[in-house]
Scaffold this motif. Structure first.
Motif, mmCIF file in Angstrom:
data_model
loop_
_atom_site.group_PDB
_atom_site.id
_atom_site.type_symbol
_atom_site.label_atom_id
_atom_site.label_comp_id
_atom_site.label_asym_id
_atom_site.label_seq_id
_atom_site.Cartn_x
_atom_site.Cartn_y
_atom_site.Cartn_z
ATOM 1 N N ARG A 133 4.849 5.824 3.024
ATOM 2 C CA ARG A 133 3.710 7.090 2.906
ATOM 3 C C ARG A 133 2.453 6.263 2.880
ATOM 4 N NH1 ARG A 133 4.148 10.594 -1.108
ATOM 5 N NH2 ARG A 133 6.164 9.643 -2.192
ATOM 6 N N GLY A 134 1.463 7.192 3.172
ATOM 7 C CA GLY A 134 0.006 6.773 2.666
ATOM 8 C C GLY A 134 -0.344 5.436 3.009
ATOM 9 N N ILE A 135 -0.935 4.986 1.897
ATOM 10 C CA ILE A 135 -1.532 3.521 2.045
ATOM 11 C C ILE A 135 -0.483 2.409 2.406
ATOM 12 C CG2 ILE A 135 -2.770 1.745 0.753
ATOM 13 C CD1 ILE A 135 -3.871 3.874 -1.251
ATOM 14 N N GLY A 136 0.650 2.511 1.723
ATOM 15 C CA GLY A 136 1.638 1.555 2.017
ATOM 16 C C GLY A 136 2.140 1.729 3.566
ATOM 17 N N GLU A 137 2.435 2.640 3.957
ATOM 18 C CA GLU A 137 2.722 3.082 5.620
ATOM 19 C C GLU A 137 1.460 2.346 6.318
ATOM 20 O OE1 GLU A 137 3.197 7.204 6.893
ATOM 21 O OE2 GLU A 137 2.741 6.182 8.685
ATOM 22 N N ALA A 138 0.331 2.369 5.989
ATOM 23 C CA ALA A 138 -0.858 1.911 6.645
ATOM 24 C C ALA A 138 -0.705 0.213 6.738
ATOM 25 C CB ALA A 138 -2.266 2.291 6.404
ATOM 26 N N ILE A 139 -0.129 -0.276 5.479
ATOM 27 C CA ILE A 139 -0.125 -1.559 5.206
ATOM 28 C C ILE A 139 0.885 -2.134 6.171
ATOM 29 C CG2 ILE A 139 0.265 -3.321 3.738
ATOM 30 C CD1 ILE A 139 -1.118 -1.531 1.382
ATOM 31 N N VAL A 140 1.955 -1.619 5.971
ATOM 32 C CA VAL A 140 3.318 -2.027 6.838
ATOM 33 C C VAL A 140 2.851 -2.072 8.119
ATOM 34 C CG1 VAL A 140 5.506 -1.393 7.580
ATOM 35 C CG2 VAL A 140 4.956 -1.194 5.227
ATOM 36 N N ARG A 141 2.279 -0.999 8.901
ATOM 37 C CA ARG A 141 2.055 -0.991 10.093
ATOM 38 C C ARG A 141 1.245 -2.023 10.321
ATOM 39 N NH1 ARG A 141 3.632 3.664 13.002
ATOM 40 N NH2 ARG A 141 4.240 5.591 11.783
ATOM 41 N N ARG A 142 -0.070 -2.186 9.731
ATOM 42 C CA ARG A 142 -1.055 -3.128 10.191
ATOM 43 C C ARG A 142 -0.456 -4.489 9.972
ATOM 44 N NH1 ARG A 142 -6.941 -4.471 9.947
ATOM 45 N NH2 ARG A 142 -7.148 -2.205 9.918
ATOM 46 N N LEU A 143 0.396 -4.960 9.074
ATOM 47 C CA LEU A 143 0.835 -6.406 8.814
ATOM 48 C C LEU A 143 1.848 -6.609 10.088
ATOM 49 C CD1 LEU A 143 1.154 -6.377 5.023
ATOM 50 C CD2 LEU A 143 -0.272 -7.693 6.439
ATOM 51 N N CYS A 144 2.812 -5.693 10.479
ATOM 52 C CA CYS A 144 3.564 -5.688 11.690
ATOM 53 C C CYS A 144 2.617 -5.878 13.068
ATOM 54 C CB CYS A 144 4.244 -4.651 11.728
ATOM 55 S SG CYS A 144 5.709 -4.210 10.435
ATOM 56 N N GLU A 145 1.799 -5.134 13.015
ATOM 57 C CA GLU A 145 0.892 -5.454 14.382
ATOM 58 C C GLU A 145 0.280 -6.747 14.390
ATOM 59 O OE1 GLU A 145 -2.338 -2.434 14.532
ATOM 60 O OE2 GLU A 145 -0.670 -0.857 14.494
ATOM 61 N N GLU A 146 0.017 -7.343 13.256
ATOM 62 C CA GLU A 146 -0.512 -8.601 13.089
ATOM 63 C C GLU A 146 0.640 -9.756 13.201
ATOM 64 O OE1 GLU A 146 -4.616 -7.242 11.140
ATOM 65 O OE2 GLU A 146 -3.088 -8.110 9.810
ATOM 66 N N GLY A 147 1.870 -9.275 13.492
ATOM 67 C CA GLY A 147 2.717 -10.453 13.620
ATOM 68 C C GLY A 147 3.726 -10.743 12.436
ATOM 69 N N GLY A 180 1.926 -18.651 -1.355
ATOM 70 C CA GLY A 180 2.473 -17.270 -1.300
ATOM 71 C C GLY A 180 1.053 -16.534 -1.782
ATOM 72 N N ARG A 181 1.194 -15.162 -1.607
ATOM 73 C CA ARG A 181 0.304 -14.367 -1.714
ATOM 74 C C ARG A 181 0.791 -13.039 -2.418
ATOM 75 N NH1 ARG A 181 -4.504 -15.860 1.558
ATOM 76 N NH2 ARG A 181 -4.313 -18.074 1.698
ATOM 77 N N ILE A 182 0.093 -12.650 -3.312
ATOM 78 C CA ILE A 182 0.543 -11.347 -3.935
ATOM 79 C C ILE A 182 -0.631 -10.632 -4.091
ATOM 80 C CG2 ILE A 182 1.281 -10.184 -6.089
ATOM 81 C CD1 ILE A 182 2.993 -13.077 -6.888
ATOM 82 N N VAL A 183 -0.598 -9.275 -3.791
ATOM 83 C CA VAL A 183 -1.716 -8.174 -3.738
ATOM 84 C C VAL A 183 -1.322 -7.088 -4.462
ATOM 85 C CG1 VAL A 183 -3.289 -6.989 -2.432
ATOM 86 C CG2 VAL A 183 -2.832 -9.159 -1.597
ATOM 87 N N ASN A 184 -2.030 -6.776 -5.578
ATOM 88 C CA ASN A 184 -1.598 -5.429 -6.267
ATOM 89 C C ASN A 184 -2.583 -4.415 -6.180
ATOM 90 O OD1 ASN A 184 0.623 -6.973 -7.862
ATOM 91 N ND2 ASN A 184 -1.214 -7.826 -9.218
ATOM 92 N N ILE A 185 -1.926 -3.227 -5.881
ATOM 93 C CA ILE A 185 -3.097 -2.156 -5.627
ATOM 94 C C ILE A 185 -3.273 -1.343 -6.847
ATOM 95 C CG2 ILE A 185 -3.286 -0.041 -4.221
ATOM 96 C CD1 ILE A 185 -3.039 -2.392 -2.328
ATOM 97 N N GLY A 186 -4.225 -1.676 -7.289
ATOM 98 C CA GLY A 186 -4.588 -1.027 -8.666
ATOM 99 C C GLY A 186 -5.624 0.283 -8.250
ATOM 100 N N SER A 187 -6.511 0.529 -8.808
ATOM 101 C CA SER A 187 -7.253 1.529 -8.712
ATOM 102 C C SER A 187 -8.598 1.740 -9.481
ATOM 103 C CB SER A 187 -6.654 3.052 -9.149
ATOM 104 O OG SER A 187 -7.293 4.131 -9.228
ATOM 105 N N ASN A 207 2.542 -2.091 -3.771
ATOM 106 C CA ASN A 207 1.492 -0.668 -3.437
ATOM 107 C C ASN A 207 2.191 0.678 -3.993
ATOM 108 O OD1 ASN A 207 0.078 1.071 -1.522
ATOM 109 N ND2 ASN A 207 2.228 1.724 -1.184
ATOM 110 N N ALA A 208 3.504 0.626 -4.369
ATOM 111 C CA ALA A 208 4.349 1.697 -4.707
ATOM 112 C C ALA A 208 3.747 2.212 -6.287
ATOM 113 C CB ALA A 208 5.791 1.440 -5.146
ATOM 114 N N GLY A 209 3.425 3.597 -6.274
ATOM 115 C CA GLY A 209 3.020 4.186 -7.431
ATOM 116 C C GLY A 209 3.170 5.678 -7.462
ATOM 117 N N ILE A 210 3.074 6.211 -8.537
ATOM 118 C CA ILE A 210 3.157 7.509 -8.801
ATOM 119 C C ILE A 210 2.025 8.032 -9.805
ATOM 120 C CG2 ILE A 210 5.708 7.660 -8.510
ATOM 121 C CD1 ILE A 210 5.836 7.810 -11.371
#
Ligand code: NDP
Length: 250
Positions: free
Chosen positions: A18-32, A138-145, A93-96
């Motif tokens: 859902r949400g931001i995570g879904e957009a991230i998944v779609r984007r990274l897949c489009e980019e290979g 390796g690359r790690i990206v944390n989705i903060g706020s 990205n997962a968060g509640i």
């Protein structure tokens, strides 16, 4: 939209249904990239996203994971490394949210948010650290706020978890930089997702009043920054918190 080239990379994304995570998944897949994404409670939604991506030629694998459960996270990372052969990137990205003023917030609402939004990130980072260190990449990206930097009334649990992510990001960046593993944090302001659908019109108007751009972000505007942090173009950046907030905090 295609911005950076991630052809052949294996990237794990938590909360991709859902949400931001879904957009991230779609984007990274489009980019290979071959993306290994998690869902928690919504398998049908994850399946629909996977079908669309695969039909358009992308590579995605969705797995059920509870990031607050260390065994579940270990199983996820083992599956990524076994099926993908390596792990080039991790997006936490997962968060509640479980909002409430402190006088009304019970210990469970505090603990649930800390478990998912902070301890879950410790589990995923711990699980990918060894394979990434062995790969010397390796690359790690944390989705903060932004609320982890500024605080927000009604969110002592959420803002504490997000503030904790800043410390985790910087400490881990120092631990792993010599192995060519870089760790950064993105701090979004207001983003249009299910999470922010819960805001009242009054809360929304008050937020917009404080945002110089006078609008919320589209999830894709967070995804493009994740893509940058995954790309060779960001090869001299680690331990940073980048606000993506329409100018809200400056
Ligand atoms: P959503 O509520 O839209 O989606 C949350 C995602 O996290 C879903 O995919 C959900 O899976 C998954 N998830 C929830 N709990 C768990 C768990 N225990 N284990 C595994 N996955 C879980 O959130 P957003 O897209 O709005 O937010 C994404 C991230 O961005 C969060 O970290 C949030 O704190 C952060 N953020 C959001 C902002 C906003 O304005 N929306 C602003 C700043 C930061 P499922 O649906 O399958 O249950």
């Amino acid at each position: 939209m295609k911005t950076f080239d991630h052809t052949g990379k294996v990237i794990a994304v938590t909360g991709g249904s859902r949400g931001i995570g879904e957009a991230i998944v779609r984007r990274l897949c489009e980019e290979g990239a071959h993306v290994f994404a998690t869902f928690n409670s919504q398998p049908e939604r994850a399946q629909n996203i996977a079908n669309e991506i695969i039909e358009s030629g992308g590579r995605v694998t969705f797995l059920q994971v509870n990031v607050g459960d260390e065994e579940s996270v270990k199983g996820f990372v083992e599956a990524v490394v076994t099926q993908g052969g390596r792990v080039d990137g991790l997006v936490n990205n997962a968060g509640i949210t479980k909002d409430g003023l402190i006088m009304r917030m019970n210990a469970k609402d505090w603990q649930d948010v800390i478990d998912t939004n902070l301890t879950g990130v410790f589990y995923t980072c711990k699980a990918v650290a060894r394979p990434m260190m062995s790969q010397r990449a390796g690359r790690i990206v944390n989705i903060g706020s932004i609320v982890g930097l500024q605080g927000n009334a009604g969110q002592v649990n959420y803002s504490s978890a997000k503030a904790g992510l800043v410390g985790l990001t910087k400490s881990l960046a120092r631990e792993l930089a010599s192995r060519n593993v870089f760790v950064n944090c993105i701090a979004p302001g207001l983003v249009e997702t299910d999470m922010t659908d819960k805001l009242t019109d009054e809360q929304r108007a008050s937020f917009f009043g404080n945002i110089p751009m006078k609008r919320a972000a589209h999830p894709d505007e967070i995804a493009s920054v994740v893509s940058f942090f995954m790309a060779s173009e960001s090869s001299y950046i680690t331990g940073q918190v980048l606000n993506v907030d329409g100018g809200l905090a400056m």
